[in-house]
Write a protein that holds these residues in place. Structure first.
Motif, PDB file in Angstrom:
ATOM      1  N   ASN A 148      -3.924  -7.778   4.116  1.00  0.00           N
ATOM      2  CA  ASN A 148      -3.927  -7.162   2.801  1.00  0.00           C
ATOM      3  C   ASN A 148      -2.780  -6.159   2.729  1.00  0.00           C
ATOM      4  OD1 ASN A 148      -4.371  -5.955   0.373  1.00  0.00           O
ATOM      5  ND2 ASN A 148      -6.358  -5.093   0.889  1.00  0.00           N
ATOM      6  N   ASN A 149      -1.652  -6.610   2.228  1.00  0.00           N
ATOM      7  CA  ASN A 149      -0.483  -5.737   2.096  1.00  0.00           C
ATOM      8  C   ASN A 149      -0.320  -5.227   0.679  1.00  0.00           C
ATOM      9  OD1 ASN A 149       0.246  -5.893   4.753  1.00  0.00           O
ATOM     10  ND2 ASN A 149       1.524  -7.694   4.460  1.00  0.00           N
ATOM     11  N   ARG A 150      -1.332  -5.417  -0.133  1.00  0.00           N
ATOM     12  CA  ARG A 150      -1.234  -5.036  -1.543  1.00  0.00           C
ATOM     13  C   ARG A 150      -0.879  -3.564  -1.713  1.00  0.00           C
ATOM     14  NH1 ARG A 150      -5.831  -5.026  -6.075  1.00  0.00           N
ATOM     15  NH2 ARG A 150      -4.457  -4.658  -7.823  1.00  0.00           N
ATOM     16  N   HIS A 151      -1.421  -2.715  -0.890  1.00  0.00           N
ATOM     17  CA  HIS A 151      -1.172  -1.277  -1.017  1.00  0.00           C
ATOM     18  C   HIS A 151      -0.312  -0.752   0.127  1.00  0.00           C
ATOM     19  CE1 HIS A 151      -3.908  -1.087  -4.369  1.00  0.00           C
ATOM     20  NE2 HIS A 151      -4.807  -1.749  -3.657  1.00  0.00           N
ATOM     21  N   GLN A 152       0.364  -1.646   0.830  1.00  0.00           N
ATOM     22  CA  GLN A 152       1.177  -1.210   1.968  1.00  0.00           C
ATOM     23  C   GLN A 152       2.278  -0.246   1.540  1.00  0.00           C
ATOM     24  OE1 GLN A 152       4.005  -3.849   3.986  1.00  0.00           O
ATOM     25  NE2 GLN A 152       3.025  -3.242   5.918  1.00  0.00           N
ATOM     26  N   GLY A 153       2.921  -0.490   0.406  1.00  0.00           N
ATOM     27  CA  GLY A 153       3.990   0.392  -0.059  1.00  0.00           C
ATOM     28  C   GLY A 153       3.497   1.812  -0.266  1.00  0.00           C
ATOM     29  N   GLN A 154       2.337   1.945  -0.866  1.00  0.00           N
ATOM     30  CA  GLN A 154       1.743   3.264  -1.090  1.00  0.00           C
ATOM     31  C   GLN A 154       1.423   3.947   0.236  1.00  0.00           C
ATOM     32  OE1 GLN A 154      -1.831   3.112  -3.432  1.00  0.00           O
ATOM     33  NE2 GLN A 154      -1.869   5.335  -3.736  1.00  0.00           N
ATOM     34  N   ARG A 155       0.864   3.188   1.181  1.00  0.00           N
ATOM     35  CA  ARG A 155       0.543   3.760   2.493  1.00  0.00           C
ATOM     36  C   ARG A 155       1.816   4.174   3.236  1.00  0.00           C
ATOM     37  NH1 ARG A 155      -3.089  -0.639   2.452  1.00  0.00           N
ATOM     38  NH2 ARG A 155      -1.709  -1.817   3.816  1.00  0.00           N
ATOM     39  N   LEU A 156       2.848   3.341   3.171  1.00  0.00           N
ATOM     40  CA  LEU A 156       4.111   3.672   3.840  1.00  0.00           C
ATOM     41  C   LEU A 156       4.745   4.898   3.209  1.00  0.00           C
ATOM     42  CD1 LEU A 156       5.536   0.084   4.306  1.00  0.00           C
ATOM     43  CD2 LEU A 156       4.841   1.649   6.141  1.00  0.00           C
ATOM     44  N   TYR A 157       4.680   5.004   1.887  1.00  0.00           N
ATOM     45  CA  TYR A 157       5.219   6.186   1.210  1.00  0.00           C
ATOM     46  C   TYR A 157       4.485   7.441   1.688  1.00  0.00           C
ATOM     47  CZ  TYR A 157       6.745   9.586  -2.137  1.00  0.00           C
ATOM     48  OH  TYR A 157       7.277  10.732  -2.676  1.00  0.00           O
ATOM     49  N   ALA A 158       3.172   7.391   1.716  1.00  0.00           N
ATOM     50  CA  ALA A 158       2.379   8.545   2.157  1.00  0.00           C
ATOM     51  C   ALA A 158       2.711   8.911   3.597  1.00  0.00           C
ATOM     52  CB  ALA A 158       0.886   8.252   2.012  1.00  0.00           C
ATOM     53  N   GLN A 159       2.934   7.925   4.434  1.00  0.00           N
ATOM     54  CA  GLN A 159       3.190   8.157   5.855  1.00  0.00           C
ATOM     55  C   GLN A 159       4.609   8.638   6.133  1.00  0.00           C
ATOM     56  OE1 GLN A 159       2.533   4.637   8.202  1.00  0.00           O
ATOM     57  NE2 GLN A 159       2.957   5.667  10.128  1.00  0.00           N
ATOM     58  N   HIS A 160       5.596   8.102   5.433  1.00  0.00           N
ATOM     59  CA  HIS A 160       6.989   8.355   5.795  1.00  0.00           C
ATOM     60  C   HIS A 160       7.784   9.192   4.789  1.00  0.00           C
ATOM     61  CE1 HIS A 160       6.799   5.570   9.167  1.00  0.00           C
ATOM     62  NE2 HIS A 160       6.180   4.722   8.375  1.00  0.00           N
ATOM     63  N   CYS A 161       7.328   9.303   3.553  1.00  0.00           N
ATOM     64  CA  CYS A 161       8.167   9.896   2.513  1.00  0.00           C
ATOM     65  C   CYS A 161       7.563  11.108   1.806  1.00  0.00           C
ATOM     66  CB  CYS A 161       8.505   8.848   1.444  1.00  0.00           C
ATOM     67  SG  CYS A 161       9.096   7.280   2.087  1.00  0.00           S
ATOM     68  N   ALA A 162       6.252  11.105   1.631  1.00  0.00           N
ATOM     69  CA  ALA A 162       5.597  12.112   0.803  1.00  0.00           C
ATOM     70  C   ALA A 162       5.768  13.530   1.333  1.00  0.00           C
ATOM     71  CB  ALA A 162       4.117  11.793   0.641  1.00  0.00           C
TER      72      ALA A 162
END
Length: 130
Positions: free
Chosen positions: A21-35
């Motif tokens: 389930n990669n549907r929300h992967q972008g959001q998770r990656l943003y929270a982990q690496h960018c936010a």
């Protein structure tokens, strides 16, 4: 219920477990690496960290963004008329698929409206990185 139908039903119920389930992967990656720098809502930090929300830079430098995420940058960039000169670290560990999901998330939130990217598009842009 006849036995073949029961087996088919069980197979259909198990099918979602076969796919990630990669549907929300972008959001998770943003929270982990960018936010932590760019903010939970892409708002940036005053004149230190550029905003991603409503960012003209994202639209005008679209082809460069995969390289920027992979290799980082330490040059002055202008976002919405404001110059920013802070180092942004890159992340060589993110796969082209992860970079695609991350960029698709950022470029479709907070007032950004870019067309979705494909993994092959991102890979082609990464192949052109200096």
């Amino acid at each position: 219920m006849p036995r073949p139908y029961a087996l088919a039903l069980l197979a259909l119920l198990a099918l979602p477990g076969c796919f990630s389930n990669n549907r929300h992967q972008g959001q998770r990656l943003y929270a982990q690496h960018c936010a932590s720098c760019h903010g939970d809502q892409g708002q940036g930090l005053a004149r230190l960290i550029p905003p991603l929300a409503g960012s003209d830079y994202l639209a005008t430098h679209r082809a460069e963004l995969p390289c920027l995420l992979r290799h980082g940058q330490n040059e002055v960039i202008v976002v919405n008329g404001v110059g920013y000169h802070n180092i942004m670290p890159g992340n060589k560990a993110l796969s082209p698929a992860q970079l695609t999901n991350l960029l698709n998330y950022v470029e479709s939130h907070w007032g950004n409206e870019a067309a979705p990217r494909t993994i092959s598009d991102v890979q082609a842009q990464l192949d052109k990185c200096p």
